[in-house]
Design a protein around this motif. Sequence first.
Motif, PDB file in Angstrom:
ATOM      1  N   LYS A   6      -6.190   8.268 -12.453  1.00 34.36           N
ATOM      2  CA  LYS A   6      -7.275   8.546 -11.880  1.00 34.36           C
ATOM      3  C   LYS A   6      -7.755   7.865 -10.643  1.00 34.36           C
ATOM      4  CE  LYS A   6     -10.000   9.170 -16.374  1.00 34.36           C
ATOM      5  NZ  LYS A   6     -10.197  10.603 -16.025  1.00 34.36           N
ATOM      6  N   TYR A   7      -8.630   8.647  -9.796  1.00 26.63           N
ATOM      7  CA  TYR A   7      -9.044   7.964  -8.472  1.00 26.63           C
ATOM      8  C   TYR A   7     -10.324   7.295  -8.645  1.00 26.63           C
ATOM      9  CZ  TYR A   7      -5.534  11.103  -6.581  1.00 26.63           C
ATOM     10  OH  TYR A   7      -4.340  11.846  -6.277  1.00 26.63           O
ATOM     11  N   TYR A   8     -10.322   5.984  -8.179  1.00 24.10           N
ATOM     12  CA  TYR A   8     -11.430   4.966  -8.155  1.00 24.10           C
ATOM     13  C   TYR A   8     -11.678   4.704  -6.644  1.00 24.10           C
ATOM     14  CZ  TYR A   8     -10.791   4.419 -13.175  1.00 24.10           C
ATOM     15  OH  TYR A   8     -10.518   4.420 -14.560  1.00 24.10           O
ATOM     16  N   ILE A   9     -13.205   4.743  -6.440  1.00 22.44           N
ATOM     17  CA  ILE A   9     -13.507   4.482  -5.218  1.00 22.44           C
ATOM     18  C   ILE A   9     -14.849   3.365  -5.477  1.00 22.44           C
ATOM     19  CG2 ILE A   9     -14.777   5.172  -3.041  1.00 22.44           C
ATOM     20  CD1 ILE A   9     -13.211   7.991  -3.318  1.00 22.44           C
ATOM     21  N   THR A  10     -14.731   2.220  -4.739  1.00 24.89           N
ATOM     22  CA  THR A  10     -15.696   1.324  -4.810  1.00 24.89           C
ATOM     23  C   THR A  10     -16.735   1.333  -3.624  1.00 24.89           C
ATOM     24  OG1 THR A  10     -14.483  -0.566  -4.183  1.00 24.89           O
ATOM     25  CG2 THR A  10     -14.284  -0.084  -6.481  1.00 24.89           C
ATOM     26  N   CYS A  11     -17.739   1.400  -3.634  1.00 29.97           N
ATOM     27  CA  CYS A  11     -18.770   1.133  -2.761  1.00 29.97           C
ATOM     28  C   CYS A  11     -19.935   0.359  -2.843  1.00 29.97           C
ATOM     29  CB  CYS A  11     -18.971   2.661  -2.265  1.00 29.97           C
ATOM     30  SG  CYS A  11     -18.050   3.852  -1.878  1.00 29.97           S
ATOM     31  N   PRO A  12     -20.523  -0.316  -1.829  1.00 31.64           N
ATOM     32  CA  PRO A  12     -21.996  -0.679  -2.070  1.00 31.64           C
ATOM     33  C   PRO A  12     -23.056  -0.050  -1.573  1.00 31.64           C
ATOM     34  CG  PRO A  12     -20.958  -1.352   0.433  1.00 31.64           C
ATOM     35  CD  PRO A  12     -20.047  -0.641  -0.475  1.00 31.64           C
ATOM     36  N   ALA A  13     -24.268  -0.110  -2.133  1.00 34.08           N
ATOM     37  CA  ALA A  13     -25.293   0.500  -1.738  1.00 34.08           C
ATOM     38  C   ALA A  13     -26.468  -0.502  -1.801  1.00 34.08           C
ATOM     39  CB  ALA A  13     -25.435   1.639  -2.676  1.00 34.08           C
ATOM     40  N   GLY A  14     -27.466  -0.376  -1.194  1.00 31.70           N
ATOM     41  CA  GLY A  14     -28.611  -0.955  -1.199  1.00 31.70           C
ATOM     42  C   GLY A  14     -28.703  -2.147  -0.031  1.00 31.70           C
ATOM     43  N   GLY A  15     -28.075  -2.078   0.777  1.00 34.65           N
ATOM     44  CA  GLY A  15     -27.800  -3.043   2.022  1.00 34.65           C
ATOM     45  C   GLY A  15     -27.784  -4.539   1.649  1.00 34.65           C
ATOM     46  N   THR A  16     -28.241  -5.531   2.250  1.00 38.26           N
ATOM     47  CA  THR A  16     -28.143  -7.085   1.646  1.00 38.26           C
ATOM     48  C   THR A  16     -28.423  -7.352   0.692  1.00 38.26           C
ATOM     49  OG1 THR A  16     -29.994  -7.728   3.080  1.00 38.26           O
ATOM     50  CG2 THR A  16     -28.039  -7.501   4.303  1.00 38.26           C
ATOM     51  N   LYS A  17     -29.399  -6.738   0.077  1.00 40.46           N
ATOM     52  CA  LYS A  17     -30.101  -6.865  -1.374  1.00 40.46           C
ATOM     53  C   LYS A  17     -29.480  -5.950  -2.451  1.00 40.46           C
ATOM     54  CE  LYS A  17     -34.622  -7.999   0.413  1.00 40.46           C
ATOM     55  NZ  LYS A  17     -35.774  -7.993   0.266  1.00 40.46           N
ATOM     56  N   GLY A  18     -28.212  -5.452  -1.868  1.00 46.31           N
ATOM     57  CA  GLY A  18     -27.587  -4.341  -2.723  1.00 46.31           C
ATOM     58  C   GLY A  18     -26.845  -4.737  -4.053  1.00 46.31           C
ATOM     59  N   TRP A  19     -25.919  -3.590  -4.349  1.00 52.77           N
ATOM     60  CA  TRP A  19     -25.162  -3.768  -5.476  1.00 52.77           C
ATOM     61  C   TRP A  19     -23.880  -2.847  -5.464  1.00 52.77           C
ATOM     62  CZ3 TRP A  19     -29.866  -1.435  -4.654  1.00 52.77           C
ATOM     63  CH2 TRP A  19     -30.063  -0.174  -4.688  1.00 52.77           C
ATOM     64  N   GLN A  20     -23.146  -3.009  -6.505  1.00 50.19           N
ATOM     65  CA  GLN A  20     -21.750  -2.419  -6.233  1.00 50.19           C
ATOM     66  C   GLN A  20     -21.448  -1.197  -7.250  1.00 50.19           C
ATOM     67  OE1 GLN A  20     -19.782  -3.236  -3.691  1.00 50.19           O
ATOM     68  NE2 GLN A  20     -18.005  -2.256  -3.957  1.00 50.19           N
ATOM     69  N   VAL A  21     -21.194  -0.077  -6.479  1.00 50.34           N
ATOM     70  CA  VAL A  21     -20.659   1.112  -7.348  1.00 50.34           C
ATOM     71  C   VAL A  21     -19.425   1.569  -7.446  1.00 50.34           C
ATOM     72  CG1 VAL A  21     -21.497   3.538  -7.326  1.00 50.34           C
ATOM     73  CG2 VAL A  21     -23.272   1.856  -6.432  1.00 50.34           C
ATOM     74  N   CYS A  22     -19.146   2.268  -8.567  1.00 49.77           N
ATOM     75  CA  CYS A  22     -17.587   2.767  -8.478  1.00 49.77           C
ATOM     76  C   CYS A  22     -17.761   4.269  -8.852  1.00 49.77           C
ATOM     77  CB  CYS A  22     -17.033   2.189  -9.771  1.00 49.77           C
ATOM     78  SG  CYS A  22     -15.097   2.686  -9.877  1.00 49.77           S
ATOM     79  N   ASN A  78     -32.753   3.206  -6.298  1.00 47.57           N
ATOM     80  CA  ASN A  78     -32.298   1.789  -6.505  1.00 47.57           C
ATOM     81  C   ASN A  78     -31.180   1.753  -7.459  1.00 47.57           C
ATOM     82  OD1 ASN A  78     -32.700   2.450  -9.374  1.00 47.57           O
ATOM     83  ND2 ASN A  78     -35.199   2.478  -8.575  1.00 47.57           N
ATOM     84  N   ALA A  79     -30.823   0.603  -8.059  1.00 48.24           N
ATOM     85  CA  ALA A  79     -29.308   0.529  -8.444  1.00 48.24           C
ATOM     86  C   ALA A  79     -29.463   1.262  -9.851  1.00 48.24           C
ATOM     87  CB  ALA A  79     -29.239  -0.944  -8.987  1.00 48.24           C
ATOM     88  N   ASN A  80     -30.493   1.890 -10.492  1.00 45.16           N
ATOM     89  CA  ASN A  80     -30.648   2.415 -11.712  1.00 45.16           C
ATOM     90  C   ASN A  80     -30.770   3.847 -11.767  1.00 45.16           C
ATOM     91  OD1 ASN A  80     -30.365  -0.229 -13.244  1.00 45.16           O
ATOM     92  ND2 ASN A  80     -32.304  -0.475 -12.725  1.00 45.16           N
ATOM     93  N   GLU A  81     -31.259   4.325 -10.363  1.00 48.24           N
ATOM     94  CA  GLU A  81     -31.664   5.816 -10.204  1.00 48.24           C
ATOM     95  C   GLU A  81     -30.956   6.452  -8.965  1.00 48.24           C
ATOM     96  OE1 GLU A  81     -36.173   6.500 -11.526  1.00 48.24           O
ATOM     97  OE2 GLU A  81     -36.007   4.581 -10.665  1.00 48.24           O
ATOM     98  N   LEU A  82     -30.717   7.516  -8.772  1.00 47.54           N
ATOM     99  CA  LEU A  82     -30.368   8.385  -7.788  1.00 47.54           C
ATOM    100  C   LEU A  82     -31.613   8.575  -7.006  1.00 47.54           C
ATOM    101  CD1 LEU A  82     -27.533  10.745  -9.107  1.00 47.54           C
ATOM    102  CD2 LEU A  82     -27.382   8.716  -7.725  1.00 47.54           C
ATOM    103  N   GLY A  83     -31.410   8.699  -5.581  1.00 49.05           N
ATOM    104  CA  GLY A  83     -32.926   9.144  -5.016  1.00 49.05           C
ATOM    105  C   GLY A  83     -32.374   9.166  -3.504  1.00 49.05           C
ATOM    106  N   ASN A  84     -33.384   9.049  -2.835  1.00 49.77           N
ATOM    107  CA  ASN A  84     -33.014   8.829  -1.341  1.00 49.77           C
ATOM    108  C   ASN A  84     -33.133   7.751  -0.416  1.00 49.77           C
ATOM    109  OD1 ASN A  84     -32.906  12.088  -1.455  1.00 49.77           O
ATOM    110  ND2 ASN A  84     -35.361  12.129  -1.593  1.00 49.77           N
ATOM    111  N   ASN A  85     -33.271   6.744  -1.146  1.00 48.25           N
ATOM    112  CA  ASN A  85     -33.281   5.428  -0.464  1.00 48.25           C
ATOM    113  C   ASN A  85     -32.118   4.938   0.307  1.00 48.25           C
ATOM    114  OD1 ASN A  85     -36.007   5.631  -0.674  1.00 48.25           O
ATOM    115  ND2 ASN A  85     -35.761   4.118  -2.524  1.00 48.25           N
TER     116      ASN A  85
END
Length: 525
Positions: A225-241, A204-211
């Motif tokens: 520094k190198y920054y990469i921004t990515c979404p996770a979680g599909g349409t209900k998702g969140w943004q990760v850096c 989920n947005a708070n934990e690493l796992g397999n989903n």
Amino acid sequence: MRRIIWIIAFVGCLFEAKGQQQVWTPDNGNGTFTNPIMWGDWPDPDIIRVGDEFYFISTSMHYVPGCPIARSKDLVNWEMAGYAVERYDEDERYDMKNGSLYLNGSWAATLRHHNGKFYAGFCTPYGWGRKDGNFSICIADKVEGPWERVIFPEYLYDPGLLFDDNGKVYVIHGQGTLYATELNADARSVKGKPVKIWDKHFKNANELGNNFGMEGAHAYKINGKYYITCPAGGTKGWQVCLRSDNIYGPYEHKVIMNDDSSYPGNGLHQGGMVELKNGDWWFIIMQDRGAIGRVPNLVPVKWVNGWPMLGDNGKELVTYPKPVTEKKSTIKAPATTDEFNTAKLGLQWQWNHNPDNSRWSLTERKGYMRLKASQAKDLKNARNTLTQRVQGPASEGTVEMEVGGLKDGNIAGFGIFQFPYAYVAVQQTGGKRQIVMCNDGKIIETIDRFEGEKLWIRARATDKHFEARFYYSLDGTNYHPIGNVLNMGLGLAWTANRFALFNFSTTESGVDGCADFNWFRFTNK
């Protein structure tokens, strides 16, 4: 008080002059804006600044021209600038010959400017009608074009282009597992093999796992520094850096936005960020809004311990002070209404596949869009379907159509295109015409003995239950409901519903029958 009321009325109506009706604008006219910045389908956004101007690129899938690019002076008020891809010539099915390629074309575009040139990259997927996927780079001296497209044999999914300050060029790409692939200095070919840089997933947005894996990468080099921004979680998702001192990692990560409050159930995820001249940073991030599409939101970036936190510490406030730019703001919006009074097609329009340019014209009859029928069994297979976005929270499109040039077998009209689709049309058989309302291939209502030369057709779409309703008029003033409700869907995945003008023939003898559209008029209503 009168001045405040006037400002509100002006912003609400925006352009009421001939040729431009009421449209959505985020600019509140008081130094603030309210998201979304465009209430329509502008998915997978990426953004850059070149001097005093900002440029925004979006995914367009099978629609042609592809990779729409918008321009702004202030990140809030946008207008169309052009397209990076004029047409797709690598497969005859883009011409709707021996099949079609819905959902193909351009996915997840990336935009950069380097040494005086614009670079737009995108992937074309496999598994959606094609056996192989690939990656393309389009290069131009100015955003309006002309653009040169280079098709790579390699498949770089959801690409993020990075021109490093050490002269190297990279694409960050992948789904779930992310890779860095080095390009040659001219960005026209691959130099090295892909290097895996990230393979972790999220529970989920708070934990690493397999989903959930990450995709939609955009890459930056900021203060070494190198920054990469990515979404996770599909349409209900969140943004990760992701952050690292080396392009190849190792990377640490942080969730920089996790909020769905502005449209409950669908989180803000996927997009790109840009630095202003004064050193401020802003991020354009999309949000799925069902059949209306994936809409872009603009949120400020606050750097906290070297991380670009979005909105208010990762939460969306919806309304913000406008970005501080050096150019005075002018309230603008991407074009919608079209009187068809120019010889060149407006930038608001895209065809459902490559058009047959011999069967449409803005000059054969001045002041009209003339569509000549190609043969097709139904609208899904009809070429030269001319489309533009429906918009939220509600929008209405109306056309005036003349049908004196129809031939037997022709079906010409206006409606809303997706899978399912629905429309109102004039159908000619045996020299006689009738008005029909069709919902996903089924005729719902027929009005016989239509003997007029003109028909006015109206479609209304709303994000309330994602419904569309249809109307016709015999005099251009009095409109009557017809048929039933279209429950707008997403049978063409990740592709929003669109207003559509069309003319096709179910018979060979009807080919080249003409329908003339005098105008298309749009309003948020």
